[in-house]
Write an enzyme that holds these catalytic residues in place. Structure first.
Site, short mmCIF file in Angstrom:
data_model
loop_
_atom_site.label_atom_id
_atom_site.label_comp_id
_atom_site.label_asym_id
_atom_site.label_seq_id
_atom_site.Cartn_x
_atom_site.Cartn_y
_atom_site.Cartn_z
N GLU A 59 0.81 -1.12 -0.09
CA GLU A 59 -0.12 0.17 0.07
C GLU A 59 0.91 1.23 -0.09
O GLU A 59 0.79 2.18 0.96
CB GLU A 59 -0.84 0.06 1.20
CG GLU A 59 -1.89 -1.40 1.18
CD GLU A 59 -2.88 -1.59 2.32
OE1 GLU A 59 -2.77 -0.92 3.25
OE2 GLU A 59 -3.49 -2.39 2.38
N ASN A 89 2.04 -4.67 -3.28
CA ASN A 89 0.63 -5.18 -3.00
C ASN A 89 -0.28 -3.89 -2.77
O ASN A 89 0.34 -3.22 -1.87
CB ASN A 89 0.84 -6.21 -2.00
CG ASN A 89 -0.45 -6.84 -1.51
OD1 ASN A 89 -1.05 -7.39 -2.42
ND2 ASN A 89 -0.82 -6.89 -0.20
N HIS A 127 -10.08 -6.51 -2.32
CA HIS A 127 -11.00 -6.51 -1.35
C HIS A 127 -12.39 -5.76 -2.13
O HIS A 127 -12.52 -4.68 -2.40
CB HIS A 127 -10.96 -5.84 -0.26
CG HIS A 127 -9.59 -6.20 0.42
ND1 HIS A 127 -9.98 -7.50 1.15
CD2 HIS A 127 -8.42 -5.84 0.55
CE1 HIS A 127 -8.77 -7.70 1.96
NE2 HIS A 127 -7.78 -6.81 1.61
N GLU A 175 -6.01 -11.04 -1.48
CA GLU A 175 -6.40 -10.60 -0.33
C GLU A 175 -8.06 -10.62 -0.60
O GLU A 175 -8.72 -9.72 -0.19
CB GLU A 175 -6.09 -9.50 0.55
CG GLU A 175 -4.91 -9.40 0.76
CD GLU A 175 -4.38 -8.17 1.34
OE1 GLU A 175 -5.21 -7.40 1.91
OE2 GLU A 175 -3.03 -7.51 1.78
N ASP A 222 -11.96 -10.77 -1.11
CA ASP A 222 -13.06 -10.97 -0.29
C ASP A 222 -14.19 -10.41 -0.86
O ASP A 222 -13.67 -9.14 -1.74
CB ASP A 222 -13.15 -10.79 1.15
CG ASP A 222 -12.37 -9.63 1.64
OD1 ASP A 222 -12.33 -8.59 0.79
OD2 ASP A 222 -12.03 -9.40 2.55
O1 9MR Z 1 -6.85 -8.62 8.25
C1 9MR Z 1 -6.01 -7.80 8.82
C2 9MR Z 1 -6.54 -7.14 10.41
O2 9MR Z 1 -6.73 -8.27 11.15
C3 9MR Z 1 -5.76 -6.10 10.97
O3 9MR Z 1 -6.45 -5.48 12.05
C4 9MR Z 1 -5.47 -4.97 9.90
C5 9MR Z 1 -4.72 -3.53 10.34
O4 9MR Z 1 -4.96 -2.81 9.27
O5 9MR Z 1 -5.02 -5.57 8.70
C6 9MR Z 1 -5.83 -6.22 8.16
O6 9MR Z 1 -5.07 -6.91 6.83
C7 9MR Z 1 -4.87 -5.79 5.95
C8 9MR Z 1 -3.73 -6.16 5.11
O7 9MR Z 1 -2.74 -6.52 5.85
C9 9MR Z 1 -3.29 -5.39 4.08
N1 9MR Z 1 -4.53 -5.17 3.12
C10 9MR Z 1 -5.61 -4.84 3.76
C11 9MR Z 1 -6.14 -5.79 4.87
C12 9MR Z 1 -7.47 -5.58 5.60
O8 9MR Z 1 -7.49 -4.37 6.12
#
Ligand code: 9MR
Length: 369
Positions: free
Chosen positions: A172, A215, A251, A280, A282
């Site tokens: 990101e 990513n 997402h 990722e 969903d």
């Molecule tokens: O699913 C992850 C969640 O458990 C964490 O609290 C969160 C913190 O920002 O991150 C989520 O995973 C993220 C991933 O690392 C990067 N892309 C977005 C995902 C969903 O927020």
């Protein structure tokens, strides 16, 4: 080059049990194995899942899913050929205090993956989120920060050398304004954008075989943000930076609509010589009534989004993995991050397959032929 699959159809139904301990005949196993996602997938194509634990889960009433929910880990082992630690390799988890690493939770996931013939996607090295307070609120000179970052990348990637086959190195890095996050990302703010190339180089030195990815989310379509990534990749490659892959998180949301130029977008990164992935996936739907779940119509639309995304990845030559972010609604991050939306996974709270699960499997089987 796609790597040879580490898995065999025999390990696929073995859940978390080593193959040698299986009490059933290989023929029975082989037949049952056709029913899982991982074994429906074509050779060299990996269906993956995130591994729940840490992050938002810490504030939930349930115990750590990966170490306490055997029903969950059984499905994880049976259905998927690739695992991504959802949080356990992030800075705040693996590097919780200055000069001190905690590999326990990450090690357990990597060992589980090896025991079950699965690959691992490492996530994430350079990100604006989930950095520890000691780092972001510390008082370090530029030189010290550079050394902290170099040590982190070298230590973490080096620890899993040969065992993590892809790393989300830059996560990101580009914001919603389609520019590098030079303010929000601690590292870019403190050390400047040139640090991106250094992190890729350090990671490559630590594990020359690992494929190193950029990513991000909202980069599924050909759009301004993915254009910005294309330009970034071109710049990095021109500088000789070892960047090997581009992954779109995917997402998705039925309310936002399906990203119709996904395959075209993956192809243009493939044309630069990169591998691509959906990392990722969903598909959230609007769930305005607490506990009511998704309607049949919503589930059908969701299934359609999942299938089209998988088909785009299968059809794009560069795309060799499709990873879902929580295979079950039981542990999904969506309702926490998007109140009023949810039910985004391919299995429900009770780990029952939804229409999207069956559709993904059929899509894989049809592609495999
Ligand atoms: O699913 C992850 C969640 O458990 C964490 O609290 C969160 C913190 O920002 O991150 C989520 O995973 C993220 C991933 O690392 C990067 N892309 C977005 C995902 C969903 O927020």
């Amino acid at each position: 080059m796609p790597r040879p699959r580490l898995t065999t159809s025999l390990t696929a139904t073995a859940a978390a049990v080593p193959l040698a301990l299986l009490p059933i005949s290989p023929v029975a196993v082989q037949e049952a194995a056709q029913d899982t996602l991982r074994d429906a997938a074509p050779e060299g194509f990996h269906i993956g899942s995130s591994v729940a634990g840490g992050g938002h889960h810490d504030a939930e009433p349930y115990p750590d899913p990966f170490t306490h929910d055997e029903e969950y880990t059984d499905v994880l082992a049976r259905e998927f050929a690739s695992l991504t630690p959802e949080n356990r390799m992030k800075w705040s988890e693996i590097h919780p205090a200055e000069g001190s690493y905690d590999f326990d939770a990450a090690d357990r996931i990597v060992e589980f993956a090896e025991a079950n013939g699965q690959e691992v996607r490492g996530h994430a090295l350079l990100w604006h989120d989930q950095n520890p307070d000691w780092l972001e609120e510390g008082d370090h000179t530029e030189g010290e920060l550079r050394e902290i970052l170099r040590d982190h990348v070298t230590t973490v990637v080096g620890r899993y050398e040969g065992r993590v086959h892809q790393w989300d190195v830059g996560n990101e890095l580009i914001g919603d304004d389609n520019e590098l996050r030079t303010e929000e990302n601690f590292w870019l703010r403190e050390l400047g954008p040139e640090i991106i190339g250094d992190v890729f180089r350090w990671a490559h030195e630590a594990d020359p075989a690992a494929e190193l990815f950029l990513n991000d989310y909202n980069v599924e379509d050909v759009n301004d943000k993915s254009d910005a990534y294309l330009a970034l990749v071109e710049d990095l490659l021109a500088d000789g930076v070892p960047v090997h892959g581009f992954s779109a998180q995917a997402h998705l949301s039925t309310a936002a609509g399906y990203p119709g130029s996904l395959e075209e977008n993956l192809d243009r990164f493939g044309d630069l010589g990169l591998r691509t992935a959906l990392s990722e996936v969903d598909v959230r739907v609007e769930t305005p009534h607490e506990g009511a779940g998704a309607t049949e119509e919503q589930l059908a639309e969701q299934s359609d989004f999942y299938t089209r995304a998988l088909q785009a990845c299968l059809d794009a030559e560069s795309c060799t993995s499709f990873t879902v972010w929580s295979f079950t609604d039981r542990y999904s991050w969506i309702p926490i991050a998007f109140p009023g939306e949810g039910a985004g996974s391919i299995m429900d709270d009770d780990l029952n397959p939804k229409p999207a699960y069956d559709a993904l499997r059929e899509t894989l089987q049809a592609h495999t032929g």
